[in-house]
Write an enzyme that holds these catalytic residues in place. Sequence first.
Site, mmCIF file in Angstrom:
data_model
loop_
_atom_site.group_PDB
_atom_site.id
_atom_site.type_symbol
_atom_site.label_atom_id
_atom_site.label_comp_id
_atom_site.label_asym_id
_atom_site.label_seq_id
_atom_site.Cartn_x
_atom_site.Cartn_y
_atom_site.Cartn_z
ATOM 1 N N CYS A 6 43.051 53.806 3.260
ATOM 2 C CA CYS A 6 43.150 55.265 3.185
ATOM 3 C C CYS A 6 43.911 55.842 4.380
ATOM 4 O O CYS A 6 44.002 55.220 5.434
ATOM 5 C CB CYS A 6 41.739 55.852 3.130
ATOM 6 S SG CYS A 6 41.721 57.514 2.455
ATOM 7 N N ASP A 147 30.341 57.430 2.623
ATOM 8 C CA ASP A 147 30.989 57.541 3.928
ATOM 9 C C ASP A 147 29.948 57.980 4.958
ATOM 10 O O ASP A 147 28.871 58.462 4.599
ATOM 11 C CB ASP A 147 32.128 58.576 3.829
ATOM 12 C CG ASP A 147 33.145 58.442 4.945
ATOM 13 O OD1 ASP A 147 33.007 57.541 5.810
ATOM 14 O OD2 ASP A 147 34.106 59.240 4.964
HETATM 15 O O1 LIG Z 1 40.691 60.512 6.969
HETATM 16 C C1 LIG Z 1 40.675 61.723 7.123
HETATM 17 O O2 LIG Z 1 41.296 62.274 8.050
HETATM 18 C C2 LIG Z 1 39.911 62.595 6.157
HETATM 19 C C3 LIG Z 1 39.889 63.964 6.370
HETATM 20 C C4 LIG Z 1 39.202 64.779 5.498
HETATM 21 C C5 LIG Z 1 38.528 64.255 4.419
HETATM 22 C C6 LIG Z 1 38.542 62.881 4.193
HETATM 23 C C7 LIG Z 1 39.214 62.032 5.058
HETATM 24 N N1 LIG Z 1 39.199 60.656 4.863
HETATM 25 C C8 LIG Z 1 38.572 60.073 3.726
HETATM 26 C C9 LIG Z 1 38.477 58.607 3.609
HETATM 27 O O3 LIG Z 1 38.353 58.135 2.466
HETATM 28 C C10 LIG Z 1 38.383 57.682 4.799
HETATM 29 O O4 LIG Z 1 38.998 56.481 4.471
HETATM 30 C C11 LIG Z 1 36.893 57.444 5.092
HETATM 31 O O5 LIG Z 1 36.381 58.629 5.629
HETATM 32 C C12 LIG Z 1 36.652 56.290 6.087
HETATM 33 O O6 LIG Z 1 37.281 56.530 7.296
HETATM 34 P P1 LIG Z 1 37.077 55.509 8.543
HETATM 35 O O7 LIG Z 1 35.675 55.647 9.028
HETATM 36 O O8 LIG Z 1 38.075 55.956 9.557
HETATM 37 O O9 LIG Z 1 37.396 54.123 8.048
#
Ligand SMILES: O=C(O)c1ccccc1NCC(=O)[C@H](O)[C@H](O)COP(=O)(O)O
Length: 237
Positions: A6, A147
């Site tokens: 993502c 999440d």
């Molecule tokens: O990633 C972002 O900046 C974001 C902002 C607003 C809404 C959703 C967002 N991300 C969504 C995702 O699916 C991410 O992959 C998920 O939160 C996991 O993130 P991480 O902990 O950094 O792997």
Amino acid sequence: MYIKICGITKLDQAQAIAQMGVNALGFICVRASPRYISATAIAQITSSLLAAQAEIAEGSPKFAELDLIGVFLNASFSEICETVTQAGLNAVQLHGDESPEFCTEMRSHLNIIKPKIKLIKALRVKDQAGLEQAHLFSNVVDAILLDAYDPHMAGGTGKTLDWQMLRDFRPACDWWLAGGLSPENVAEAIALVKPHGLDVSSGVERTAGDKDLSKVEKFIQRCIGDRTALAHHSSAG
Ligand SMILES: O=C(O)c1ccccc1NCC(=O)[C@H](O)[C@H](O)COP(=O)(O)O
């Protein structure tokens, strides 16, 4: 194991990651995010992936299977539908406070423009009560993404969930684990909670929106048990 990378913002990285055999690329359609990407920029990526698909030799169906997921936060039906059409997406992830009723109506709107589109509901899980909410969505979406909760950030936090809490989580639809995953901890997460899929963003980045391809490759290897032939891994959940 279904793998979603993502927070893609760059064309060359999207192409390289797609060729590694992942199942999904996620694009953040949330203006406040440092990983925000416009519908026009997503369209350049999705059309280039389609063009590459046309050139791929027969017997390599990977690009055809790729989910191109737009991530939205409390957006309207019209904004989501317009972005899906303009950007060439084939899946929508709702990452805000959308209700099961909103998801049902969203599905109807999306079916009109793209009948086979996938709908994913992300839940930012704070506690056991938050986890229970997931069951309300399992009959209206294709997959649930769990999440981590952060009071100040909606996603891409790099924070992990309490995996112990998820050990018996078995909703009626597929579910994907997100939140603070990395090449270092993903094998442990899989062994403990046994999700159908995995989602990662900051754990495979140099800076927000800039993926580190060697970390992405290592993440995939750890997901599929360190087998080297990434292109041959099964996309089955
Ligand atoms: O990633 C972002 O900046 C974001 C902002 C607003 C809404 C959703 C967002 N991300 C969504 C995702 O699916 C991410 O992959 C998920 O939160 C996991 O993130 P991480 O902990 O950094 O792997």
